[in-house]
Design a protein around this motif. Structure first.
Motif, PDB file in Angstrom:
ATOM      1  N   THR A 135       0.856  -1.018   0.008  1.00 34.26           N
ATOM      2  CA  THR A 135      -0.146  -0.173   0.071  1.00 34.26           C
ATOM      3  C   THR A 135       0.750   1.250   0.058  1.00 34.26           C
ATOM      4  O   THR A 135       1.848   1.112   0.462  1.00 34.26           O
ATOM      5  CB  THR A 135      -1.105  -0.049   1.243  1.00 34.26           C
ATOM      6  OG1 THR A 135      -1.787  -0.988   1.249  1.00 34.26           O
ATOM      7  CG2 THR A 135      -1.799   1.329   1.394  1.00 34.26           C
ATOM      8  N   TRP A 142      -3.772   8.937   7.165  1.00 33.94           N
ATOM      9  CA  TRP A 142      -4.076   7.552   6.752  1.00 33.94           C
ATOM     10  C   TRP A 142      -4.289   6.704   8.127  1.00 33.94           C
ATOM     11  O   TRP A 142      -3.518   6.741   8.934  1.00 33.94           O
ATOM     12  CB  TRP A 142      -3.322   6.840   5.778  1.00 33.94           C
ATOM     13  CG  TRP A 142      -1.953   6.741   5.897  1.00 33.94           C
ATOM     14  CD1 TRP A 142      -0.986   7.602   5.945  1.00 33.94           C
ATOM     15  CD2 TRP A 142      -1.518   5.592   6.851  1.00 33.94           C
ATOM     16  NE1 TRP A 142       0.315   7.047   6.315  1.00 33.94           N
ATOM     17  CE2 TRP A 142       0.011   5.695   6.899  1.00 33.94           C
ATOM     18  CE3 TRP A 142      -1.846   4.390   7.253  1.00 33.94           C
ATOM     19  CZ2 TRP A 142       0.870   4.835   7.566  1.00 33.94           C
ATOM     20  CZ3 TRP A 142      -1.038   3.456   7.609  1.00 33.94           C
ATOM     21  CH2 TRP A 142       0.386   3.515   7.710  1.00 33.94           C
ATOM     22  N   LEU A 177      -5.872   2.427   9.537  1.00 31.77           N
ATOM     23  CA  LEU A 177      -6.485   1.140   9.093  1.00 31.77           C
ATOM     24  C   LEU A 177      -6.541   0.300  10.229  1.00 31.77           C
ATOM     25  O   LEU A 177      -5.823   0.069  11.198  1.00 31.77           O
ATOM     26  CB  LEU A 177      -5.603   0.258   7.928  1.00 31.77           C
ATOM     27  CG  LEU A 177      -5.936  -1.233   7.870  1.00 31.77           C
ATOM     28  CD1 LEU A 177      -7.018  -1.248   6.979  1.00 31.77           C
ATOM     29  CD2 LEU A 177      -4.859  -1.854   6.919  1.00 31.77           C
ATOM     30  N   TYR A 193      -4.590  -1.488  15.317  1.00 24.38           N
ATOM     31  CA  TYR A 193      -4.769  -0.257  14.249  1.00 24.38           C
ATOM     32  C   TYR A 193      -3.262   0.214  13.689  1.00 24.38           C
ATOM     33  O   TYR A 193      -2.308  -0.068  14.486  1.00 24.38           O
ATOM     34  CB  TYR A 193      -5.344   0.899  15.040  1.00 24.38           C
ATOM     35  CG  TYR A 193      -6.626   0.636  15.548  1.00 24.38           C
ATOM     36  CD1 TYR A 193      -7.882   0.916  14.846  1.00 24.38           C
ATOM     37  CD2 TYR A 193      -6.607  -0.045  16.835  1.00 24.38           C
ATOM     38  CE1 TYR A 193      -8.991   0.424  15.490  1.00 24.38           C
ATOM     39  CE2 TYR A 193      -8.080  -0.347  17.227  1.00 24.38           C
ATOM     40  CZ  TYR A 193      -9.131   0.078  16.862  1.00 24.38           C
ATOM     41  OH  TYR A 193     -10.399  -0.368  17.170  1.00 24.38           O
ATOM     42  N   CYS A 218      -9.381   5.525  11.798  1.00 20.72           N
ATOM     43  CA  CYS A 218      -8.867   4.322  10.984  1.00 20.72           C
ATOM     44  C   CYS A 218     -10.126   3.776  10.134  1.00 20.72           C
ATOM     45  O   CYS A 218     -11.218   3.606  10.913  1.00 20.72           O
ATOM     46  CB  CYS A 218      -8.283   3.380  11.712  1.00 20.72           C
ATOM     47  SG  CYS A 218      -6.723   3.687  12.674  1.00 20.72           S
ATOM     48  N   PRO A 228     -10.945  -2.356   6.329  1.00 15.56           N
ATOM     49  CA  PRO A 228     -10.021  -2.625   5.085  1.00 15.56           C
ATOM     50  C   PRO A 228     -10.634  -2.512   3.667  1.00 15.56           C
ATOM     51  O   PRO A 228      -9.865  -1.894   3.063  1.00 15.56           O
ATOM     52  CB  PRO A 228      -9.972  -4.162   5.291  1.00 15.56           C
ATOM     53  CG  PRO A 228     -10.042  -4.421   6.845  1.00 15.56           C
ATOM     54  CD  PRO A 228     -10.920  -3.342   7.142  1.00 15.56           C
ATOM     55  N   PHE A 274     -10.569   1.363   3.254  1.00 19.14           N
ATOM     56  CA  PHE A 274      -9.216   1.826   3.249  1.00 19.14           C
ATOM     57  C   PHE A 274      -8.601   1.494   1.803  1.00 19.14           C
ATOM     58  O   PHE A 274      -7.922   2.169   1.144  1.00 19.14           O
ATOM     59  CB  PHE A 274      -8.359   1.225   4.237  1.00 19.14           C
ATOM     60  CG  PHE A 274      -6.944   1.577   4.151  1.00 19.14           C
ATOM     61  CD1 PHE A 274      -6.411   2.769   4.920  1.00 19.14           C
ATOM     62  CD2 PHE A 274      -5.783   0.801   3.589  1.00 19.14           C
ATOM     63  CE1 PHE A 274      -5.256   2.965   4.833  1.00 19.14           C
ATOM     64  CE2 PHE A 274      -4.519   1.119   3.554  1.00 19.14           C
ATOM     65  CZ  PHE A 274      -4.185   2.546   4.293  1.00 19.14           C
ATOM     66  N   ARG A 275      -8.724   0.268   1.189  1.00 23.45           N
ATOM     67  CA  ARG A 275      -8.307  -0.107   0.045  1.00 23.45           C
ATOM     68  C   ARG A 275      -8.787   0.692  -1.212  1.00 23.45           C
ATOM     69  O   ARG A 275      -8.226   1.234  -2.168  1.00 23.45           O
ATOM     70  CB  ARG A 275      -8.422  -1.579  -0.429  1.00 23.45           C
ATOM     71  CG  ARG A 275      -7.719  -2.628   0.305  1.00 23.45           C
ATOM     72  CD  ARG A 275      -7.776  -3.705  -0.140  1.00 23.45           C
ATOM     73  NE  ARG A 275      -9.180  -4.444   0.238  1.00 23.45           N
ATOM     74  CZ  ARG A 275      -9.362  -5.214   1.411  1.00 23.45           C
ATOM     75  NH1 ARG A 275      -8.411  -5.470   2.206  1.00 23.45           N
ATOM     76  NH2 ARG A 275     -10.481  -5.719   1.523  1.00 23.45           N
TER      77      ARG A 275
END
Length: 314
Positions: A21, A27, A29, A77, A86, A89, A92-93
Motif C-alpha cells: 500500500t 491514513w 487502518l 490499528y 482508522c 480494510p 481503506f483499499r
C-alpha cells in the motif's frame, strides 16, 4: 525432520494474504482480532501500530528494515500517527493506492500480511508468541533482502506471484519465530529440546513417524543413551515422559484430523499409531473423557455457530 518446520507445515491452513500500500497522510487502518497473525513492515516512510479503539495505549513505531508480527485476539490499528481515525480494510483499499510508486515525499509505503493457521498445532505456535514481536534487520541481514523482494514482487505482478509470496512469507515467519523462541524462556519446551543433541534424534523420529509403536528403549537407542539416562534427560527437558509426549502428540494429530473431517475413525487410528479403532477410541476417551465421535460432533457444532458481527473477519 525439523520440528519447527513440522509444526509450521501442519499448522498452515492455506496460502497467506499480502498487500502493498502507498498512503499519504492522513491514513489509518483497523485490522480485526480475528486475523490470527498479521505481519507489517514499512518500506518507505514510517507508521505507528497500537491497540484500543478509544485511543492508543502502547504504541509501536513501524520503520524501514523491521518486521512486526501481531498475534490475533484483539483489534489493532496502524496509521500515520497514533490515534488517527482508522478505516475498515475495504474502505481503506478503495481510498489508497495499492501499487505503483509514491508521488509525495510524505507518503508511506508499507506491506501487510495475514496468516491463517489451523488446529491445535497452529494454536500452540500462536500462543507461544508475544502479542507483538518486532524483528530488526541490521545492515547486511538477509531479512532486509526478503523485505525488498516482497515489495518488488507486489509492485510488479508476474505469473506465479502467489507461490513466490507464500514462500517469502514462510521465510519471514520462520525467522520471526526462531528469533523469538531462541531468546524466550517461555518458548515451547519441544523447541529447546529439539536443539539438544541428546534428545533431537528421538524427537525427530517421533514426529517423522508418529504411527510407529515406539518404546523407551528404542528411542533411547536412537539417541545413543542408556534407557535411564534418556528417560531422565527427556523428563527434565520436557516435563513429561517420552511415552506421555508421544501420546500427547498423537492426540494432537488426531484432534486435527477429527476437526477437518477428512478421515474416518479407522484411518485416524492407523495414522496415529493405534492397531484398531477400538484401541484409538479407548486412548482418546482416556485422554479427553469422551469418545472421538462425540468430540468431533461437539467441535463441528461449535464451528458452525455464527460469529458475532463485530468480530467478523475482513
Amino acid at each position: 525432520m525439523d520440528l519447527l518446520r513440522d509444526h509450521l507445515a501442519r499448522a498452515r491452513a492455506g496460502g497467506a494474504v499480502f498487500a502493498r500500500t502507498v498512503a499519504e497522510p492522513p491514513w489509518g487502518l483497523r485490522l480485526a482480532g480475528t486475523i490470527q497473525l498479521s505481519l507489517h513492515t514499512v518500506v518507505r516512510g514510517r507508521g505507528w501500530l497500537w491497540f484500543g479503539a478509544d485511543g492508543p495505549g502502547r504504541t509501536v513505531e513501524l520503520v524501514p528494515g523491521e518486521v512486526t508480527l501481531v498475534r490475533g485476539g484483539t483489534d489493532h490499528y496502524i496509521g500515520h500517527e497514533p490515534g488517527t481515525d482508522c478505516l475498515e480494510p475495504d474502505e481503506f483499499r478503495a481510498r489508497h493506492a495499492t501499487d505503483g510508486e509514491p508521488d509525495s515525499p510524505a507518503a508511506t509505503v508499507f506491506l501487510c500480511g495475514a496468516y491463517r493457521f489451523s488446529g491445535d498445532i497452529g494454536n500452540g505456535l500462536l500462543t507461544a508468541l508475544p502479542q507483538v514481536l518486532t524483528l530488526q534487520a541490521a545492515v547486511g541481514d538477509p531479512l532486509r533482502d526478503v523485505i525488498a523482494l516482497l515489495s518488488h514482487e507486489l509492485a510488479h505482478p508476474e505469473p506465479g506471484q502467489p507461490t513466490v509470496l507464500d514462500r517469502l512469507l514462510d521465510v519471514l515467519l520462520v525467522l520471526a519465530i526462531r528469533n523469538d523462541f531462541r531468546h524466550n524462556p517461555n518458548a515451547p519446551r519441544w523447541y529447546h529440546a529439539s536443539t539438544d543433541p541428546r534428545l533431537s534424534p528421538a524427537l525427530q523420529a517421533i514426529h517423522e513417524n508418529p504411527s510407529h509403536p515406539w518404546t523407551v528403549p528404542e528411542l533411547a537407542a536412537i539417541s545413543r543413551l542408556s534407557r535411564a539416562a534418556f528417560a531422565r534427560t527427556f523428563h527434565e527437558a520436557l516435563d513429561q515422559t517420552p511415552m506421555q509426549y508421544l501420546t500427547d502428540w498423537r492426540m494432537t494429530l488426531a484432534r486435527d484430523h477429527l476437526r477437518t473431517g477428512e478421515l474416518g475413525i479407522a484411518d485416524i487410528a492407523h495414522s496415529v499409531g493405534y492397531t484398531s479403532p477400538y484401541a484409538f477410541t479407548t486412548a482418546f476417551r482416556r485422554h479427553h473423557n469422551q469418545p472421538p465421535t462425540t468430540w468431533r460432533q461437539q467441535e463441528s457444532a461449535h464451528n458452525a455457530q455464527p460469529q458475532p458481527h463485530n468480530t467478523r473477519p475482513h
